[in-house]
Design a protein around this motif. Structure first.
Motif, PDB file in Angstrom:
ATOM      1  N   TYR A  15      65.928  87.191  12.048  1.00 56.05           N
ATOM      2  CA  TYR A  15      66.824  88.225  13.395  1.00 56.05           C
ATOM      3  C   TYR A  15      65.499  89.626  13.466  1.00 56.05           C
ATOM      4  N   ASP A  16      65.171  90.362  11.513  1.00 57.50           N
ATOM      5  CA  ASP A  16      64.280  91.179  10.999  1.00 57.50           C
ATOM      6  C   ASP A  16      62.521  90.604  11.609  1.00 57.50           C
ATOM      7  N   ASP A  17      62.353  90.054  11.799  1.00 54.03           N
ATOM      8  CA  ASP A  17      61.057  89.296  12.647  1.00 54.03           C
ATOM      9  C   ASP A  17      61.411  89.744  13.866  1.00 54.03           C
ATOM     10  N   ILE A  18      62.323  89.278  14.527  1.00 49.18           N
ATOM     11  CA  ILE A  18      62.451  89.536  16.208  1.00 49.18           C
ATOM     12  C   ILE A  18      62.957  90.796  16.401  1.00 49.18           C
ATOM     13  N   ALA A  19      63.225  91.590  15.546  1.00 49.43           N
ATOM     14  CA  ALA A  19      63.586  92.910  15.611  1.00 49.43           C
ATOM     15  C   ALA A  19      61.864  94.136  15.680  1.00 49.43           C
ATOM     16  N   ARG A  20      61.394  93.857  14.541  1.00 48.31           N
ATOM     17  CA  ARG A  20      60.394  94.142  14.880  1.00 48.31           C
ATOM     18  C   ARG A  20      59.273  93.879  15.468  1.00 48.31           C
ATOM     19  N   GLU A  21      59.259  92.916  16.320  1.00 47.28           N
ATOM     20  CA  GLU A  21      57.944  92.524  17.166  1.00 47.28           C
ATOM     21  C   GLU A  21      59.109  93.356  18.516  1.00 47.28           C
ATOM     22  N   LEU A  22      59.767  93.813  18.835  1.00 43.99           N
ATOM     23  CA  LEU A  22      60.672  94.571  19.618  1.00 43.99           C
ATOM     24  C   LEU A  22      60.413  95.735  19.284  1.00 43.99           C
ATOM     25  N   ASN A  23      60.553  96.039  18.075  1.00 49.19           N
ATOM     26  CA  ASN A  23      60.349  97.741  17.838  1.00 49.19           C
ATOM     27  C   ASN A  23      62.263  98.109  18.602  1.00 49.19           C
ATOM     28  N   LEU A  24      63.103  97.310  17.729  1.00 51.04           N
ATOM     29  CA  LEU A  24      64.153  97.460  18.136  1.00 51.04           C
ATOM     30  C   LEU A  24      65.115  97.145  16.599  1.00 51.04           C
ATOM     31  N   ALA A  25      66.659  97.164  16.993  1.00 50.25           N
ATOM     32  CA  ALA A  25      67.573  98.275  15.057  1.00 50.25           C
ATOM     33  C   ALA A  25      67.660  96.203  14.994  1.00 50.25           C
ATOM     34  N   ASN A  26      67.846  96.229  13.915  1.00 51.24           N
ATOM     35  CA  ASN A  26      68.159  94.669  13.772  1.00 51.24           C
ATOM     36  C   ASN A  26      68.958  94.007  13.437  1.00 51.24           C
ATOM     37  N   THR A  27      70.238  95.456  13.602  1.00 49.22           N
ATOM     38  CA  THR A  27      72.001  95.550  14.058  1.00 49.22           C
ATOM     39  C   THR A  27      71.976  95.131  15.448  1.00 49.22           C
ATOM     40  N   TYR A  28      70.744  95.305  16.088  1.00 53.65           N
ATOM     41  CA  TYR A  28      71.140  95.685  17.764  1.00 53.65           C
ATOM     42  C   TYR A  28      70.985  94.136  18.219  1.00 53.65           C
ATOM     43  N   ILE A  29      70.023  93.332  17.270  1.00 57.24           N
ATOM     44  CA  ILE A  29      69.667  92.188  17.385  1.00 57.24           C
ATOM     45  C   ILE A  29      70.637  91.614  16.906  1.00 57.24           C
ATOM     46  N   GLN A  30      70.818  91.507  16.133  1.00 56.40           N
ATOM     47  CA  GLN A  30      71.920  90.453  15.188  1.00 56.40           C
ATOM     48  C   GLN A  30      73.233  90.659  15.741  1.00 56.40           C
ATOM     49  N   ASN A  31      73.598  91.752  15.586  1.00 53.66           N
ATOM     50  CA  ASN A  31      75.156  92.277  15.832  1.00 53.66           C
ATOM     51  C   ASN A  31      75.714  91.684  17.092  1.00 53.66           C
ATOM     52  N   ASP A  32      74.929  91.961  18.024  1.00 55.56           N
ATOM     53  CA  ASP A  32      74.683  92.823  19.255  1.00 55.56           C
ATOM     54  C   ASP A  32      74.126  91.591  20.342  1.00 55.56           C
ATOM     55  N   VAL A  33      72.951  91.457  20.511  1.00 55.54           N
ATOM     56  CA  VAL A  33      72.669  90.452  21.261  1.00 55.54           C
ATOM     57  C   VAL A  33      72.762  89.111  20.676  1.00 55.54           C
ATOM     58  N   GLY A  34      72.000  88.228  19.743  1.00 58.21           N
ATOM     59  CA  GLY A  34      72.226  87.595  19.595  1.00 58.21           C
ATOM     60  C   GLY A  34      73.424  86.631  19.253  1.00 58.21           C
ATOM     61  N   ALA A  35      74.729  88.023  18.337  1.00 57.91           N
ATOM     62  CA  ALA A  35      76.213  87.049  18.847  1.00 57.91           C
ATOM     63  C   ALA A  35      76.517  86.352  19.811  1.00 57.91           C
ATOM     64  N   LYS A  36      76.561  88.160  20.835  1.00 57.93           N
ATOM     65  CA  LYS A  36      76.611  87.725  22.241  1.00 57.93           C
ATOM     66  C   LYS A  36      76.330  86.421  22.787  1.00 57.93           C
ATOM     67  N   LEU A  37      74.673  86.427  22.507  1.00 61.15           N
ATOM     68  CA  LEU A  37      74.049  85.108  23.305  1.00 61.15           C
ATOM     69  C   LEU A  37      74.742  83.710  22.522  1.00 61.15           C
TER      70      LEU A  37
END
Length: 454
Positions: A45-67
């Protein structure tokens, strides 16, 4: 890792898009696609968030968890970042043994904002980066204390549809939301600043379902702006005890009332900046939506219009038009995209209206793209109502009509008075090229050349 190699990424994306659409009538968002792709490639998740220039918490706990939750409900077995490859493999094998039915064609007239559950909403990338969409950026920004987002675009470019989605996301976060459409305010409330701010506080109280105590906080000696600010600080915020997203839509109307404009927008800026001094103001998240940069006599340095995050909605790209055509169950081949965009560019409303007519099960006269484009710049075409509305506005303003006539009478970009340029831009009729302008699309040039002639 062996299952990772069994299905190419292109096939897995198509599979997930298909099963998600069949279940929800919505496609994966661009951010969900990036999370799925990154996970498919074995990234953290850290790598994905860094590439998208978004917060890791948003990518992991919001987008990823809901997906993963969404896929769990659709597939019917637990799905996570650790096991999704195997789960999707099984889902794919199961589908191969079943007949494939086409998705139901749910067409919506594009005159109103795109519904939240619509499969026809297209997310757009920002002007600065293709790594994230405007929507995902706004969803992340609104979580920041004292956030301020400014959305600017001409009419019918999708401002309200974007605003709807940001507010829905804010409610998902547990925030309270208040939306003020300034076009709906009674004219009498613009008679002076005091009356307008009383209405402002009363409307917020009504939307939040809290009692109106305006008279208790309105102290004449200290003035209406401080009274309004105190009402929010000492009464509204303690009542809700959670972030408040305040969305001001169609604020262009306020520019016509100099006293109200100067006072109201100055107050919004003061409230935003007060978060530097008092933590309670960090609860306020502001959104301001407008069509023009012609602010009249307003001092922009005492307003929210040169601070915060500026969002400018762009036209659809050829790839997005092709995607939208496919969502209308049209072939969406390059020839259709090129011909349509040659006439209307990537203007969201004009593109969607054409696809709506082409995708009808009984399309009638405009089932042919050739016929639709032939009739387009006339009063007999699908854009007649849209074009006549603009023509009526131009005919009521001789200077504006003369300015636009100058623009459509030349092939090259033309210089234009800035105030007239901002008015034409807010109507959506022109595009800026540095300090000069051109017609937004061929449709406008052809239609108005004939009707604004000598």
């Amino acid at each position: 890792m062996d299952s990772k190699a069994k299905i190419p990424w292109g096939e897995i994306k198509k599979l997930v898009d298909t099963i998600v659409f069949e279940s929800t009538q919505k496609y994966l968002t661009d951010v969900e696609v990036q999370v799925l792709k990154g996970s498919w490639e074995g990234k953290k998740y850290d790598d994905i968030a860094r590439e998208l220039n978004l917060a890791n918490t948003y990518i992991q706990n919001d987008v990823g968890a809901k997906l993963w939750k969404k896929l769990t409900e659709i597939i019917g077995e637990p799905v996570s970042k650790n096991n999704f490859r195997q789960a999707l493999n099984r889902a794919r094998e199961k589908r191969q043994s079943l007949p494939i039915l086409p998705p139901i064609n749910r067409l919506e007239l594009p005159h109103d904002p795109v519904p939240l559950n619509s499969p026809l909403y297209i997310e757009r990338y920002s002007l600065e980066s293709l790594h994230y969409t405007i929507e995902s950026f706004c969803y992340e920004t609104i979580t920041q204390p004292a956030a301020l987002i400014r959305i600017k675009a001409p009419r019918q470019m999708g401002k309200t549809s974007l605003l709807d989605r940001i507010l829905a996301q804010a409610r998902n976060y547990g925030y309270r939301t208040v939306r003020l459409n300034l076009q709906d305010v009674d004219e009498v409330n613009f008679s002076n600043l005091d009356r307008f701010l009383r209405w402002f506080c009363a409307y917020i109280s009504l939307e939040l379902n809290i009692g109106d105590r305006i008279n208790d906080f309105w102290k004449q000696p200290i003035g209406s702006k401080i009274s309004c600010k105190t009402y929010l600080q000492d009464y509204v915020f303690p009542q809700i005890d959670t972030p408040l997203v305040l969305a001001c839509d169609e604020v262009d109307r306020v520019f016509r009332y100099p006293e109200v404009s100067q006072g109201f927008f100055g107050l919004l800026r003061t409230c935003h900046e007060e978060a530097n001094n008092r933590n309670i103001w960090k609860q306020l998240r502001l959104m301001v939506v407008h069509s023009t940069e012609n602010y009249g006599p307003l001092d922009i340095n005492h307003s929210p219009f040169n601070i915060g995050e500026a969002i400018e909605l762009t036209e659809f790209t050829p790839t997005q038009v092709k995607d939208l055509a496919q969502r209308h169950q049209l072939d969406g081949d390059d020839d259709l995209v090129q011909q349509l965009m040659a006439m209307v560019g990537g203007h969201p409303y004009l593109v969607r209206l054409a696809l709506y007519h082409l995708a009808q099960s009984s399309p009638g006269k405009w089932g042919s793209l050739q016929q639709l484009l032939q009739d387009a710049p006339s009063d007999a075409g699908i854009y007649s109502q849209h074009l006549r509305r603009h023509l009526g506005i131009l005919r009521e303003n001789e200077k504006l009509a003369a300015a636009f006539k100058q623009v459509i009478s030349t092939i090259d970009a033309a210089p234009l008075d800035s105030i007239l340029g901002y008015q034409l831009y807010s109507m959506g009729l022109i595009k800026w090229q540095s300090n000069q302008v051109i017609p937004r699309c061929k449709l406008y040039r052809q239609y108005f050349q004939e009707r604004l002639g000598d």
